[in-house]
Design an enzyme around this catalytic site. Structure first.
Site, PDB file in Angstrom:
ATOM      1  N   TRP A   1      46.040  35.426  42.498  1.00 50.90           N
ATOM      2  CA  TRP A   1      46.527  36.733  42.049  1.00 50.90           C
ATOM      3  C   TRP A   1      46.835  36.699  40.553  1.00 50.90           C
ATOM      4  CZ3 TRP A   1      50.977  38.472  39.658  1.00 50.90           C
ATOM      5  CH2 TRP A   1      51.213  39.849  39.683  1.00 50.90           C
ATOM      6  N   HIS A   2      47.332  35.530  40.079  1.00 51.27           N
ATOM      7  CA  HIS A   2      47.717  35.434  38.674  1.00 51.27           C
ATOM      8  C   HIS A   2      46.526  35.371  37.734  1.00 51.27           C
ATOM      9  CE1 HIS A   2      51.715  34.615  40.284  1.00 51.27           C
ATOM     10  NE2 HIS A   2      52.158  34.958  39.110  1.00 51.27           N
ATOM     11  N   GLY A   3      45.403  34.937  38.220  1.00 51.55           N
ATOM     12  CA  GLY A   3      44.255  34.914  37.323  1.00 51.55           C
ATOM     13  C   GLY A   3      43.045  34.270  37.951  1.00 51.55           C
TER      14      GLY A   3
END
Lengths: 477, 490
Positions: free
Chosen positions: B322-324
């Site tokens: 989700w963060h990258g």
């Protein structure tokens, strides 16, 4: 708590917060040439005959108070570093609104190029000191690229990070506006030697940038609208042929519009300018050069433009201008002294009745030279004490009053304190350290030699601090 | 529009003023317009994406509400999730997926795919997508009333204070507040502004200052030693906390000024005494989102031990992703998951150790040790979060552990990393302020509330000092690249 009281408190808080931020920003802002415009705003209303405006060439290039001294013309210099014509226009407008001078002398240095200034450092230097008002807002809108509007309008945006480089003057300016004792001019002492400039034929011209022509015309129109004589000028410098051709073209356009133009590039010999001694650098005049330019301008204003000698005018506050002149002359001399590197010249120059001279000697050095001892003798010092070089030695001389302290001591440390010239002095001489404190602020260079601090009683300031080594070399900080 | 921009300093007071002046019945429309304007300042085109997500999830709510069978409801939930996550995947993970497929194909000797999708990641897409999906799920579970007004629902998805970097609000909390009639209350405004001020302090004075050192070191990691890399990692821990925490504080404060209550997103995460505890305190809105909509549906902890471990790992790998779209984030998630799984697996061993060594778990020293160990583990994971590649991350770990020259802490090296000595000292001092504020919060003391109880002069003094600290010590202005909030990219 009542609702109304809460609102009143909230309003009071916002007022206090706003005030604190203003004070904070005033401390943090760069004080570059701040005294120029602060001094201008401090002048009595409608007290000027002539205003000088333009770039650093103008800021360094004329000595307005010499015009008072020699021609009885009241003048002030509002030149700013890096200022293009589009910005100068608003400075002139401000000057006319505040002072309604008979004439404005406008420097044309930047006529050689387009007026768009994308150098943000230069923009700050040229606009920061203009007081907030409609002229400043218009200057920002018309002479500053839009990406810099915020930064120039609220300059704390740039200067907020100066907290780690604050100095005494940042706080001094908080309580008192800096006073320009030079009629605005920034005197740059020093000299780089140049050959006399190569001057092109006066008929040789080159096309000017469109915006340069536009702002030239704007300034001309401003002069007409306000019934102010505009005198354009190019001050002497080591100008390229191309730049000179552009100045010639500017002159042609100005004269075509019925304006006045004094091009000093063609007056170098007439005013006796020596580029070997009168230039601070290739672009700017030092005060010796400025003095020669001013003499000519004084003649031009009085003889050609017919400016009367205001010293004969009883409505003019002569005392005020004489006082400014006195301060200027003291400042001029201080500048000359601080630019001296020959010991004999220096010791001779500081023998002025308005100076207090403090001397503290770091012991264990060889005997001062005979020339130095002679100078000291002329100051009234008992030089016998100086012969014992293992002793501590300190002296404080009020040149108008005589020797106040002349003390030798054969102990580990000599310390004397004394009030003189309205300030307190504390002189210390000991092995490894010499100290001369004025109002408890260290002023000595503190080198292993003879340390001298010179204080001007009229300016109320230390004007020089040097150390003279055994080899008679002078050092300043 | 960045919170730390002049534009926002003009935008926010105008929006607030108009909000309180206009009639209640049209206020939500005003906020919706303001929110879309706020978002479109980055790229107007991407507002269409947000509108699409909004439309899909709003319609899913209506359809779920109109469906009587559970199966049909599930179908609408699935369609909403697939379409929204599809958009997210396309914009955020497509290139990453192609790149990895190509790697596999390359090793097998096949022709490479080349459909490169070269666009900038829409700001905040992960945040509003998750927020919108929470509505679909809440509607399915019957936790929230179906919102029939598309504009009001659109405001829930796009509410500007928390739109691009959270907190990821739940429909159960925010949607109902959009019906409330808010009045201008000075105390509430004051409290909101104080929180915003603290947010600006965290961002401009701390995060952006330590970022200078972090960037100097991490962008040139191959020329750094263990000491500088360790200090930079430590500073990065502070940077990312202050950067993200500041956004949340400004968002919560701005919403509070207008009368809205957003959830607290951080609760002194570096005082956590285990990695699991850290995740109860860090990015709470995301953690609880994953807990409610992924971990629980997977079975949560009410299943076998191994399934529980699996669930934890799935959640944290998903969180990493989700963060990258980068393996560094996946590995960061992996470490956060595995530390928790190992913690659970080794619990009997730890309990045994405590019993044998007669350690009193209630003592401050024991708790402090756990906090320090947790902080160390979290810092370790941050290396993977910050490094540009896995290769860099492992090399940095190697240098920190095996090329650590302690004298470099004292020989002035630290002042050569982009911050002057004075700047470095300001950074350390402001971190101390952060630490003290953290202790208060940890102890359950709300500094703002305590401040409100104090005499006027003290309150005003602290507010004024706060403003001056932000104005003077803040890293902004010419020559400074107004760095975006780190979490915008997620």
């Amino acid at each position: 708590m009542g609702k109304i009281k809460k609102w009143i408190l909230a309003a009071a808080f916002l007022v206090i917060l706003g005030t604190v931020i203003l004070v904070n920003n005033r401390i943090l802002e760069q004080k570059y040439s701040k005294d120029v415009m602060a001094g201008f705003y401090d002048l009595p209303e409608d007290s000027l005959d002539v205003v000088f405006a333009g770039s650093s060439h103008m800021l360094n290039g004329v000595l307005p108070l010499n015009l008072w001294k020699d021609f009885g013309i009241r003048a002030y210099n509002i030149g700013q570093h890096g200022q293009r014509l589009n910005m100068t226009y608003y400075y002139i407008k401000e000057a006319i609104e505040k002072q309604a001078p008979q004439a404005v002398v406008v420097d044309l240095y930047y006529a050689m190029e387009a007026q768009t200034n994308n150098d943000i450092a230069n923009l700050h230097k040229s606009i920061d000191n203009l007081a907030l008002g409609k002229n400043k807002l218009a200057a920002i809108k018309n002479a500053v690229p839009s990406e810099y509007w915020w930064e120039v309008f609220y300059n704390a945006y740039l200067y907020h990070s100066r907290w780690d480089e604050l100095e005494e003057e940042d706080f001094t300016y908080l309580t008192k506006d800096p006073l320009s004792v030079t009629g605005g001019t920034e005197m740059r002492w020093g000299n780089v030697e140049f050959e006399q400039p190569h001057v092109i034929e006066s008929g040789t011209t080159a096309v000017l940038e469109e915006d340069t022509i536009y702002w030239l015309n704007q300034i001309i129109e401003l002069g007409k609208d306000t019934d102010t004589t505009i005198i354009f000028t190019v001050l002497p410098y080591i100008a390229s042929d191309e730049a000179q051709a552009k100045y010639n073209e500017a002159g042609r356009l100005i004269e075509q519009a019925g304006g006045n133009f004094v091009n000093f590039m063609y007056l170098v010999d007439e005013i006796g300018l020596e580029c070997s001694t009168d230039m601070y650098d290739s672009e700017h005049l030092n005060p010796y050069g400025a003095k020669k330019v001013t003499e000519y301008l004084g003649w031009y204003l009085s003889s050609v433009q017919g400016f009367p000698d205001q010293r004969e005018n009883h409505d003019v506050d002569r005392e005020y201008w004489d006082r400014l002149l006195l301060l200027f002359e003291r400042k001029y001399k201080a500048g000359e002294i601080s630019n001296m590197y020959a010991v004999d010249d220096f010791l001779s120059a500081i023998q002025d009745e308005n100076y207090i001279v403090a001397i503290a000697i770091w012991p264990d050095q060889s005997l001062p030279g005979e020339n130095i001892l002679n100078s000291f003798r002329q100051m009234g010092i008992n030089i016998d004490g100086l012969a014992q070089r293992s002793n501590q030695y300190a002296a404080l001389i009020d040149m108008g009053e005589g020797v106040l302290v002349d003390q030798t001591e054969n102990s580990s440390m000599l310390r004397v304190t004394k009030e003189a010239g309205g300030v307190s002095w504390q002189l210390t001489s000991q092995a490894g350290q010499t100290s001369i404190m004025v109002d408890l602020q260290e002023k000595a260079v503190n080198k292993s030699s003879m340390n001298i601090v010179v204080y001007d009683k009229i300016l109320g300031d230390v004007i020089d601090s040097v150390s003279i080594s055994d080899l008679q070399e002078m050092t300043r900080e | 529009m960045l919170f730390n921009s002049i534009d926002f300093l003009i935008f926010f007071p105008i929006v607030t003023l108009v909000y309180f002046v206009i009639p209640h019945r049209i206020r939500y429309i005003w906020l919706l317009v303001a929110s879309y304007y706020f978002y479109m300042c980055w790229n107007p085109k991407y507002a269409l994406l947000m509108a699409t997500s909004t439309l899909i999830t709003w319609a899913s709510g209506l359809l779920i509400g109109a469906s009587s069978s559970k199966k049909t409801k599930k179908l609408w939930v699935a369609l909403s999730f697939i379409s929204n996550l599809g958009i997210l995947f396309f914009f955020k993970y497509f290139d990453f997926a192609v790149e990895n497929i190509n790697r596999v194909l390359q090793t097998a000797g096949f022709t490479l795919l080349n459909p490169k999708f070269d666009v900038i990641l829409p700001v905040g897409i992960s945040f509003y997508t998750f927020q919108a999906l929470s509505y679909t799920m809440d509607a399915y579970r019957g936790d929230v009333e179906i919102e029939k007004n598309p504009l009001r629902y659109a405001l829930f998805v796009s509410f500007f204070p928390q739109l691009v970097a959270g907190p990821i609000e739940r429909s159960t909390n925010l949607l109902s507040q959009l019906y409330e009639k808010h009045t201008f209350q000075l105390d509430q405004v004051r409290s909101g502004l104080a929180l915003m001020l603290w947010g600006y302090f965290q961002k401009l004075v701390i995060a952006d200052r330590v970022a200078i050192l972090v960037n100097t070191v991490y962008n040139d990691w191959s020329h750094q030693t263990g000491v500088t890399l360790a200090v930079a990692t430590l500073f990065f821990a502070i940077q990312i906390y202050c950067d993200f925490g500041s956004y949340s504080n400004i968002a919560v404060g701005a919403a509070q000024v207008m009368g809205f209550r957003l959830m607290d997103n951080f609760n002194t995460p570096y005082f956590a005494d285990s990695v699991a505890d850290f995740w109860r305190r860090w990015h709470i809105s995301l953690s609880t989102w994953f807990r409610d909509y992924l971990y629980f549906p997977l079975g949560g902890s009410r299943c076998s031990r191994w399934k529980r471990y699996r669930n934890v790992m799935i959640v944290f790998l998903a969180s990493g992703l989700w963060h990258g779209a980068n393996w560094t984030y996946v590995l960061w998630g992996f470490f956060n998951g595995i530390f928790q799984v190992l913690g659970m697996m080794l619990k009997p061993v730890r309990d045994w150790g405590v019993r044998v060594l007669k350690i009193d778990r209630t003592t401050f020293s024991h708790k402090l040790l756990k906090v320090i160990v947790t902080f160390f583990l979290i810092n370790f994971t941050w290396i993977f979060f910050r490094a540009d590649s896995l290769e860099a991350a492992f090399a940095i770990v190697d240098r920190i552990f095996f090329h650590f020259y302690p004298w470099m802490l004292f020989d002035g090296t630290l002042y050569q990393l982009g911050l002057s000595a004075a700047e470095f000292h300001v950074a350390v001092l402001s971190i101390l302020v952060l630490f003290v504020a953290g202790i208060f919060k940890y102890k359950g003391i709300c500094i703002r509330e305590e401040l409100m109880k104090q005499g006027t002069w003290l309150r005003w003094l602290i507010y004024i000092l706060g403003v001056l600290a932000v104005l003077n010590l803040g890293v902004y202005g010419p020559g400074f690249d107004a760095s975006q909030f780190i979490y915008f990219q997620f």
